[in-house]
Scaffold this motif. Structure first.
Motif, PDB file in Angstrom:
ATOM      1  N   ASP A  63       1.689  35.074  14.105  1.00 35.95           N
ATOM      2  CA  ASP A  63       1.803  34.399  15.399  1.00 35.95           C
ATOM      3  C   ASP A  63       1.127  33.032  15.450  1.00 35.95           C
ATOM      4  N   THR A  64       0.210  32.756  14.532  1.00 32.22           N
ATOM      5  CA  THR A  64      -0.537  31.493  14.616  1.00 32.22           C
ATOM      6  C   THR A  64      -0.434  30.617  13.375  1.00 32.22           C
ATOM      7  N   SER A  65       0.157  31.108  12.306  1.00 32.62           N
ATOM      8  CA  SER A  65       0.138  30.374  11.038  1.00 32.62           C
ATOM      9  C   SER A  65       1.545  30.008  10.570  1.00 32.62           C
ATOM     10  N   TRP A  66       1.732  28.731  10.219  1.00 30.17           N
ATOM     11  CA  TRP A  66       2.985  28.261   9.627  1.00 30.17           C
ATOM     12  C   TRP A  66       2.671  27.734   8.237  1.00 30.17           C
ATOM     13  N   GLU A  67       3.533  28.010   7.296  1.00 27.93           N
ATOM     14  CA  GLU A  67       3.347  27.521   5.946  1.00 27.93           C
ATOM     15  C   GLU A  67       4.591  26.737   5.535  1.00 27.93           C
ATOM     16  N   HIS A  68       4.383  25.531   5.048  1.00 26.16           N
ATOM     17  CA  HIS A  68       5.475  24.685   4.582  1.00 26.16           C
ATOM     18  C   HIS A  68       5.753  25.084   3.132  1.00 26.16           C
ATOM     19  N   ILE A  69       6.776  25.886   2.885  1.00 27.50           N
ATOM     20  CA  ILE A  69       6.932  26.479   1.564  1.00 27.50           C
ATOM     21  C   ILE A  69       8.011  25.836   0.700  1.00 27.50           C
ATOM     22  N   VAL A  70       8.841  24.984   1.264  1.00 30.96           N
ATOM     23  CA  VAL A  70       9.837  24.274   0.462  1.00 30.96           C
ATOM     24  C   VAL A  70       9.543  22.793   0.608  1.00 30.96           C
ATOM     25  N   SER A  71       9.410  22.101  -0.507  1.00 28.93           N
ATOM     26  CA  SER A  71       8.974  20.719  -0.452  1.00 28.93           C
ATOM     27  C   SER A  71       9.939  19.837   0.333  1.00 28.93           C
ATOM     28  N   SER A  72       9.386  18.837   0.981  1.00 27.87           N
ATOM     29  CA  SER A  72      10.184  17.888   1.739  1.00 27.87           C
ATOM     30  C   SER A  72      11.120  17.121   0.825  1.00 27.87           C
ATOM     31  N   ARG A  73      12.093  16.467   1.436  1.00 34.68           N
ATOM     32  CA  ARG A  73      13.051  15.629   0.735  1.00 34.68           C
ATOM     33  C   ARG A  73      13.870  16.452  -0.267  1.00 34.68           C
ATOM     34  N   ARG A  74      14.261  17.613   0.154  1.00 34.56           N
ATOM     35  CA  ARG A  74      15.046  18.479  -0.718  1.00 34.56           C
ATOM     36  C   ARG A  74      16.529  18.376  -0.372  1.00 34.56           C
ATOM     37  N   ASN A  75      17.333  18.118  -1.373  1.00 34.78           N
ATOM     38  CA  ASN A  75      18.779  18.092  -1.192  1.00 34.78           C
ATOM     39  C   ASN A  75      19.347  19.486  -1.441  1.00 34.78           C
TER      40      ASN A  75
END
Length: 77
Positions: A63-75
């Motif tokens: 409920d309180t934690s988000w994880e960015h698991i796929v790197s940005s700028r992905r095609n």
């Protein structure tokens, strides 16, 4: 082209996270495109994406934690 896909597996210390909420955003303007949940192996997949755009995915672990698991700028593949 709207046939690209982005997928991945969500794990913590090697253990798949089942039923995690995954949200796909466009890289250029942070618009939410789609939402899905991980399956019994922690896998997720977004399909029908424009191969000319860039995307990123965030995963809600609780409920309180988000994880960015796929790197940005992905095609999409």
């Amino acid at each position: 082209m709207a046939d690209g896909k982005i997928g991945g597996t969500v794990k913590v210390k090697g253990i798949p996270i089942v039923g995690a909420k995954c949200i796909l955003f466009t890289e250029t303007d942070d618009v939410k495109i789609a939402t899905t949940t991980t399956d019994s192996e922690g896998k997720f997949l977004f399909t029908g994406l424009n191969k000319d755009e860039l995307f990123y995915v965030v995963v809600k672990q609780n409920d309180t934690s988000w994880e960015h698991i796929v790197s940005s700028r992905r095609n999409p593949a």
